[in-house]
Design an enzyme around this catalytic site. Structure first.
Site, PDB file in Angstrom:
ATOM      1  N   LEU A 132       3.403  -8.517  -2.723  1.00 23.33           N
ATOM      2  CA  LEU A 132       3.921  -7.441  -3.568  1.00 23.33           C
ATOM      3  C   LEU A 132       3.511  -7.579  -5.039  1.00 23.33           C
ATOM      4  O   LEU A 132       3.290  -6.562  -5.703  1.00 23.33           O
ATOM      5  CB  LEU A 132       5.447  -7.354  -3.435  1.00 23.33           C
ATOM      6  CG  LEU A 132       6.094  -6.093  -3.993  1.00 23.33           C
ATOM      7  CD1 LEU A 132       5.526  -4.834  -3.336  1.00 23.33           C
ATOM      8  CD2 LEU A 132       7.612  -6.144  -3.810  1.00 23.33           C
ATOM      9  N   VAL A 135       0.647  -5.397  -6.064  1.00 18.75           N
ATOM     10  CA  VAL A 135       1.004  -4.004  -6.365  1.00 18.75           C
ATOM     11  C   VAL A 135       1.718  -3.915  -7.704  1.00 18.75           C
ATOM     12  O   VAL A 135       1.451  -3.021  -8.514  1.00 18.75           O
ATOM     13  CB  VAL A 135       1.907  -3.427  -5.251  1.00 18.75           C
ATOM     14  CG1 VAL A 135       2.284  -1.982  -5.558  1.00 18.75           C
ATOM     15  CG2 VAL A 135       1.219  -3.525  -3.899  1.00 18.75           C
ATOM     16  N   GLU A 136       2.622  -4.843  -7.943  1.00 16.16           N
ATOM     17  CA  GLU A 136       3.471  -4.779  -9.131  1.00 16.16           C
ATOM     18  C   GLU A 136       2.718  -5.091 -10.422  1.00 16.16           C
ATOM     19  O   GLU A 136       2.871  -4.401 -11.423  1.00 16.16           O
ATOM     20  CB  GLU A 136       4.637  -5.763  -8.981  1.00 16.16           C
ATOM     21  CG  GLU A 136       5.699  -5.325  -7.987  1.00 16.16           C
ATOM     22  CD  GLU A 136       6.524  -4.161  -8.515  1.00 16.16           C
ATOM     23  OE1 GLU A 136       6.480  -3.890  -9.726  1.00 16.16           O
ATOM     24  OE2 GLU A 136       7.213  -3.518  -7.709  1.00 16.16           O
ATOM     25  N   SER A 137       1.920  -6.157 -10.408  1.00 16.88           N
ATOM     26  CA  SER A 137       1.378  -6.675 -11.672  1.00 16.88           C
ATOM     27  C   SER A 137      -0.039  -7.193 -11.564  1.00 16.88           C
ATOM     28  O   SER A 137      -0.564  -7.714 -12.554  1.00 16.88           O
ATOM     29  CB  SER A 137       2.274  -7.814 -12.167  1.00 16.88           C
ATOM     30  OG  SER A 137       2.228  -8.908 -11.237  1.00 16.88           O
ATOM     31  N   TYR A 241       3.372   3.598  -3.382  1.00 16.21           N
ATOM     32  CA  TYR A 241       3.724   2.184  -3.578  1.00 16.21           C
ATOM     33  C   TYR A 241       3.714   1.408  -2.252  1.00 16.21           C
ATOM     34  O   TYR A 241       3.054   0.362  -2.130  1.00 16.21           O
ATOM     35  CB  TYR A 241       5.099   2.131  -4.229  1.00 16.21           C
ATOM     36  CG  TYR A 241       5.661   0.767  -4.527  1.00 16.21           C
ATOM     37  CD1 TYR A 241       5.345   0.113  -5.713  1.00 16.21           C
ATOM     38  CD2 TYR A 241       6.553   0.157  -3.651  1.00 16.21           C
ATOM     39  CE1 TYR A 241       5.884  -1.126  -6.006  1.00 16.21           C
ATOM     40  CE2 TYR A 241       7.095  -1.080  -3.945  1.00 16.21           C
ATOM     41  CZ  TYR A 241       6.762  -1.720  -5.121  1.00 16.21           C
ATOM     42  OH  TYR A 241       7.301  -2.945  -5.411  1.00 16.21           O
TER      43      TYR A 241
END
Length: 539
Positions: A132, A135-137, A241
């Site tokens: 994840l 995707v986030e950072s 997302y």
């Protein structure tokens, strides 16, 4: 069809949450992911990324695949990756078109991925969730989103507070690798339980907020429609997302099929936690561990300053093969070399706020260090002032320096103005005044569009055009990048002569740049002047 779990069951989950009620879990707001640049190789703090320490055994891993962390990850997959639809395909094709970006991100994950996988396995969670942060950072611990989210897992302030991640002058624990990882996994587990074990709804809730997903489910239930993730009417970012994570997991599951190379990672811990026994200068710690300061900051990105927090936790993450050396050197380090405190003798007329600004700290920090009950200080007494342990520390990766690097990134065809925020101003007003976008103004200054501004805060505004389009009397400079268009607010006691002297320009220059004072020798506090200043020659 997924249904909302009764509140009685939700209250039974309280032991997992720590300090907040389950009502507040439902109301936790969205956490927008950061949007890292495909082309920008630097981290979110403007720092060049050093190679991981000792890239060892990579050829052996590629050859045998027997001790590959990616193989361990695949073995723990638990989501349905056989789903195929346009939303997933679009994301997968995007990553396949940018193999260099994918390799860069997976290489960046080397420092953190083993720890995340270990924690997810201990909780019996699907290991796709360990991906994840891509995707986030993009696995950038310094990433910051337009929604004020920070760190590898992109926690916004309120959700960070909910999970006990402190934000102080010394550090922002949303960037702490251990704390943020465990908080993110806690949050995902809570959300999965909230939605009857549906991990796709849990992921959507992590991004959009549980309340948003619950409302979408109720809307579909009332309309007699399916309530799975793929059939909900959700915000645009959230609709992409979850497919992003599934696409990434599919690629990592079979990289040869998609012709996307993975950076090989050994199936062994990258870092180990070492007890420091107290506060320590980070540059000093890097020397003791025989690693670069940049490497130490990447493993301990929560720190805003040149040192760890005096309030703890008293620990540092260091590469495994440097831990023993670091411990041994730390034991023999004299106490007076862990930190250096400057001393300032208070003069008549001084106040704590002014002293704090002078030394780039805060009144609260000075009160804590000097055991002051309030801001009252007495002339003749001495204050301890925090500072780096040596000139080599240089404070080169502190929050202020990271901000300066962010503000200095020049967009093509733009000219910088240094603008000082005045009382009551908003980012929107400043952006409109300079004919720039609110989002780009926020990005130039490492903040989010909804962040509160401080009076006196300095903003970099990159306006369209160049000095060639500015007044003819702009001062010449050997390097035009050293000339800044400055918006100066006149203060009590100012005169044109004093301002001209301070910025090393002439009174006639100021008058030629400002029609409001060209024919009027009087100026008023609060009045704004435009100045073209060589920043190397100001007083």
């Amino acid at each position: 069809m997924k249904h909302i779990i009764p509140l009685a069951f939700l209250f039974g989950l309280g032991a997992l949450g720590g300090c907040a009620t389950n009502d507040s879990l439902e109301n936790l707001p969205p956490m927008p992911a950061a949007k890292p640049s495909v082309d920008d190789l630097k981290l979110g703090n403007g720092m060049d990324e050093p190679a991981p320490v000792d890239d060892k055994n990579k050829q052996a891993i590629q050859a045998t695949d027997n001790d590959d962390l990616w193989a361990r990850l695949r073995a723990g997959y638990g989501l349905d990756l056989n789903i195929e639809n346009d939303r997933i395909r679009v994301q997968r094709e995007w990553y396949a078109r940018h193999p260099q970006y994918f390799t860069r991100v997976t290489r960046r994950s080397e420092r953190y991925l083993h720890y995340i996988i270990e924690q997810a396995e201990a909780r019996d969670m699907p290991l796709e969730l360990a991906l994840l942060p891509i995707v986030e950072s993009a696995f950038d611990p310094f990433a910051y989103s337009h929604g004020r989210a920070a760190g590898p897992w992109q926690f916004i302030p309120s959700t960070g507070d909910y999970f006990g991640m402190q934000r102080t002058w010394w550090e922002d624990q949303r960037r702490d690798i251990l704390k943020s990882t465990n908080a993110a996994l806690d949050y995902l587990q809570k959300l999965s339980s909230r939605f009857d074990g549906d991990w796709l709804l849990a992921l959507a809730s992590y991004n959009a907020g549980g309340g948003t997903i619950s409302r979408a489910i109720r809307h579909n239930e009332e309309a007699g429609k399916p309530t799975d993730f793929w059939n909900l009417n959700l915000p645009r970012e959230t609709t992409a997302y979850v497919p992003k994570l599934l696409a990434i997991a599919q690629i990592i599951g079979d990289p040869d099929t998609y012709n996307v190379p993975l950076h090989p990672i050994a199936n062994e811990p990258y870092f180990i936690t070492v007890n420091t026994g107290g506060q320590i200068d980070l540059a000093q710690a890097a020397r003791l561990a025989d690693i670069s300061v940049e490497e130490l900051y990447l493993l301990n990105p929560s720190y805003n300053r040149w040192a760890t927090s005096p309030d703890g936790p008293f620990r540092l993450l260091v590469p495994v093969n440097r831990a023993e050396r670091f411990r041994n050197k730390l034991v023999h380090l004299p106490k007076d070399q862990r930190m250096q405190w400057g001393r300032y003798q208070i003069r008549p007329g001084d106040n704590l706020g002014a002293i704090a600004r002078q030394y780039r700290t805060t009144p609260q920090v000075l009160r804590n260090i000097n055991h002051l009950k309030n801001n009252t200080i007495i002339a003749g007494r001495t204050l301890l002032i925090p500072g780096p342990a040596s000139t080599n520390s240089n404070d080169s990766l502190s929050a202020e320096t990271r901000l300066a690097k962010t503000q200095s990134k020049r967009p093509k065809g733009r000219q910088r103005i240094d603008y000082t925020v005045q009382s009551g101003e908003t980012l929107w007003e400043i952006a409109r005044r300079h004919k720039v976008g609110v989002s780009e103004l926020a990005k130039w200054n490492g903040i989010a569009p909804k962040d509160n501004l401080r009076v006196g805060q300095s903003l970099a505004v990159w306006t369209k055009g160049s000095l060639a389009g500015s007044p003819a009397s702009v001062p010449a400079a050997s390097n035009p990048n050293m000339v800044r268009k400055v918006r100066y607010a006149i203060r009590n006691g100012d005169s044109l002569y004093a301002i001209a002297d301070r910025f090393n320009v002439s009174v006639n220059d100021i008058k030629s740049w400002n029609n409001s004072v060209a024919s009027n020798q009087y100026i008023q506090p609060g009045q704004r002047l435009t100045l073209y200043v060589d920043i190397r020659q100001t007083h």
